[in-house]
Design a protein around this motif. Structure first.
Motif, mmCIF file in Angstrom:
data_model
loop_
_atom_site.group_PDB
_atom_site.id
_atom_site.type_symbol
_atom_site.label_atom_id
_atom_site.label_comp_id
_atom_site.label_asym_id
_atom_site.label_seq_id
_atom_site.Cartn_x
_atom_site.Cartn_y
_atom_site.Cartn_z
ATOM 1 N N MET A 50 0.831 -1.203 0.000
ATOM 2 C CA MET A 50 0.000 0.000 0.000
ATOM 3 C C MET A 50 0.868 1.257 0.000
ATOM 4 O O MET A 50 0.577 2.227 -0.699
ATOM 5 N N MET A 51 1.964 1.230 0.748
ATOM 6 C CA MET A 51 2.838 2.405 0.857
ATOM 7 C C MET A 51 3.630 2.661 -0.425
ATOM 8 O O MET A 51 3.856 3.809 -0.784
ATOM 9 N N ILE A 52 4.049 1.608 -1.114
ATOM 10 C CA ILE A 52 4.943 1.813 -2.248
ATOM 11 C C ILE A 52 4.255 1.782 -3.614
ATOM 12 O O ILE A 52 4.858 2.167 -4.605
ATOM 13 N N LYS A 53 3.003 1.362 -3.673
ATOM 14 C CA LYS A 53 2.331 1.225 -4.967
ATOM 15 C C LYS A 53 2.319 2.537 -5.758
ATOM 16 O O LYS A 53 2.685 2.553 -6.933
ATOM 17 N N GLY A 54 1.926 3.623 -5.131
ATOM 18 C CA GLY A 54 1.869 4.923 -5.816
ATOM 19 C C GLY A 54 3.235 5.392 -6.300
ATOM 20 O O GLY A 54 3.414 5.684 -7.492
ATOM 21 N N PRO A 55 4.231 5.459 -5.398
ATOM 22 C CA PRO A 55 5.559 5.911 -5.838
ATOM 23 C C PRO A 55 6.192 5.018 -6.904
ATOM 24 O O PRO A 55 6.803 5.516 -7.850
#
Length: 131
Positions: A110-115
């Motif tokens: 969840m934390m790294i999907k966007g970046p």
């Protein structure tokens, strides 16, 4: 977790595209503007860092002439790969799609999907003007 970049069409042959991506020092030309560090460690390995993110070391794991290059994490806590699939359109054009694949727990994903999505999109977009 699997993420894909949009496919980009380059005015380069599949062979030229493969040769460009096979040389790890060329990845510096593809990096986003917020890169804070880029260093070639050897012929098949480079380190990079984006502002506010930890350093990542990528190593060329597989190369299939004119069609595929696979970079993988070289050490560190996260295991993932970045694959460039190259498809010949004609003698002077090729398509490239980047795929990021890694096994992460739900919170990390969840934390790294966007970046990560933004990162691979930037790499593929920058390919059009990099060479």
């Amino acid at each position: 977790m699997n993420l894909e970049s949009p496919k980009v069409t380059l005015d380069k042959s599949a062979e030229d595209t493969f040769n460009f991506l096979s040389d790890v020092k060329n990845f510096e030309k593809l990096m986003p503007e917020n890169i804070s560090k880029f260093e070639v460690l050897d012929a098949d390995k480079f380190l990079f860092a984006l502002k506010g993110m930890p350093e990542i070391v990528l190593k060329k794991k597989e190369a299939i002439p004119n069609s595929k290059i696979v970079l993988g994490a070289a050490g560190g806590k996260l295991d993932f790969s970045l694959t460039a699939d190259i498809t010949e359109v004609d003698a002077t054009k090729s398509d490239v799609k980047l795929t990021f694949a890694g096994e992460f727990n739900a919170m990390m994903a969840m934390m790294i999907k966007g970046p990560i999505s933004k990162f691979i999109e930037t790499l593929s977009t920058n390919m059009s003007s990099a060479f």
